[in-house]
Every structure is written in structure tokens, then in C-alpha cells.
Design an enzyme around this catalytic site. Sequence first.
Site: not given
Length: 317
Positions: A140, A143-144
Site C-alpha cells: 500500500c 499507507c507507507d
Amino acid sequence: MESKEDIERVKCLIIGSGPAGYTAGIYASRANLNPVVYEGLQPGGQLTTTTEIDNFPGYPEGVTGPVMMGELKKQAERFGCDCRWGIVTDVNLEQRPFKVKVDGNKEIEADSVIIATGATAKYLGLESEEKYRGSGVSACATCDGFFYRGKDVAVVGGGDTACEEASYLAGLCKKVYLIVRKDFLRASKAMQERVLRTKNIEILWEHNTLELTGENGVEGCTLISKLGTPMEKEVKIAIDGFFLAIGHHPNSDVFSKYVDTDEQGYILTQAGTPMTNVKGVFACGDVQDPNYRQAITSAASGCQAAMEAERYLAEMN
Ligand code: NDP
């Protein structure tokens, strides 16, 4: 051991909380079915890991995934939908009412069940991928990606997700390698063009990932180019992050003993309806849709599932 009195009875149980689950929640609560939504591992679903959604009708300026999911949940709650944390760990869809276990202990009896559990990102299955999960390996980017600002990263895949993730990372990272196993991208034309005109994305055509290396998290990646041809050769790249974007696996395992699925695990529904082979059990969203997988198609199927649940419950009484 829970006594009979402790077992909660629910008319309409919705499992999963992406656009399909929350839309089913909106419709079911407006139809007075007093629905309960169990939100699952990732409340709000996959869209909470997306940035901008520009193709959902009604948002001319776009909207972020988390904002849209937050609003869908609020809308469902406004009509009395009971949205709860919790993961469905076991079901018995043979008995009536259906038996559902949440978080391994809480038992629910449900007159109808709507499955909206979505799909989860696939991994390559490499040992080193497991080793570095959470320390350089991610599925992701939104997200990261933040952790890799100014660094070099790689994205694997050649579809829309891979192109979207690569474009997103290109805005944060120094360099993005896009590792594509074929000599073409499967992504839509618009997505391909976006990637091709981004200067800090380098596409590694016909490359397969062999392993990830590094002392402290991911520091490099060994690839094979032109696998199985006379030109086959090993290639090493230095990277700090490795992002998977090679498709998804439907989250149907807990139901597959009772509900028919295809060979990939997608729940089979009667064409054009959310009806499964079990009367009173409906499926909507990505868990039953290998083709479209859009927020708008998921939401629409959530609406259908709630309407069919309402009809089913009306017939039961
Ligand atoms: P896709 O199935 O479309 O693409 C998967 C990609 O990963 C393919 O290029 C495939 O290669 C590659 N791949 C699969 N397995 C491996 C492997 N073991 N090693 C290396 N590469 C591998 O998945 P997506 O998640 O990209 O998209 C799914 C659906 O969602 C599509 O319909 C897409 O259009 C849609 N989508 C739409 C978006 C939007 O409109 N904004 C954004 C994201 C997704 P190969 O081509 O060789 O099979």
C-alpha cells in the site's frame, strides 16, 4: 460458554465495511432492518488506503478514500445502522437462523447475511518478502509511501494499481522502478501515459523479482530480466522500499464451505443479482467481483444486496 440468552439475534448482518458494506447499511437501515455492520480488519475497506478518488459521481473536485468512507459510515449511522469493530471468524450458513462468530467468541444469530468482505492484496510468495514485511515491503503505497520520502523504491505489477502506486510514489521518492514481467502494461491508456511521462519512474520491462536483500530492512532487489530466453540475466537494483501491486485475493475463505466460489475464491452470485447459492445470504462488492472492482460498482451491489435481504425477510414473515 455463552447461554442462549447471551446470543444476539440480528435481522440483517452485514460483514465488511467498504463502499458495498456501508451502502448496504444505508439501505438496510432505511428499510428498518436494524442492520449490524462488522467492519473487519480494515474498517472502511481498501479505499481507506487510496488518496484521491476522482471517478465517483457527485464529487466534481474528487475526494480522498478515508473521507469518503467516513462519510458513508456517518450516513449509515444517521439511519440507525450499528457499525462495530470486529472480525467474523466463523460461520454456519446451514442452520437457520445463520450462526456467526465474531472475534472467536461473540455469537450472533442472523436471519439474513450480507457478505461485503472485499479483497486483499496479493504477494509474490518470496521468502524474503515475508522477512521484510513491515520493514521495506508493503502492498500500500498511500499507507507507507511517506516513510520513503527522498529514497529509491520499486513497485511490482503492470496494471492500474501498479501505475497508480508508482505515480503516487514518484511524488515522494527520488526514483521509482516499475517492475513489469511482460513487455507491456495492462493498465488503462490514461494511467500508462501518466507513468510514461513521469521522469523519475523507470520501467523495467520483462523483469521478475528473485529476492530482496539487506541487513537493516530492504536495501536491494535481485531481478531476472527476459526470463527463459537466451538473453536472460540477473540484475540488481538498490532500493529502500518494495511495493506489491499485482492484484487481489477475495476475502471469502470463512464462507467458502457454504457459499459457491470460482477457482480464485470470488463468491458466485446469480447474474445481475447479489444472490448466492444459499437463500438469505447475499454477496456484494469486490468479494464477488473480479471484473469491475470500483467504488461505484461496489456501492451499487451493496444497495442490491440490502434490497434483496429486505425482500427475503419480508417473505420469511
Ligand atoms: P490487475 O490484475 O489488473 O493487474 C495485475 C498486474 O500484476 C498485471 O500487470 C500482472 O501481470 C501483474 N502480476 C500478477 N502476478 C504477478 C507476479 N507473480 N509477478 C509479477 N507481476 C505479476 O490488478 P490491479 O490491481 O492493477 O487492477 C485490478 C482492477 O482494478 C482492474 O480492473 C483495474 O482496472 C482496476 N483499478 C482501477 C483503478 C482506477 O480506475 N483508478 C485503480 C486501480 C485498479 P500480467 O499483465 O503479466 O498478468
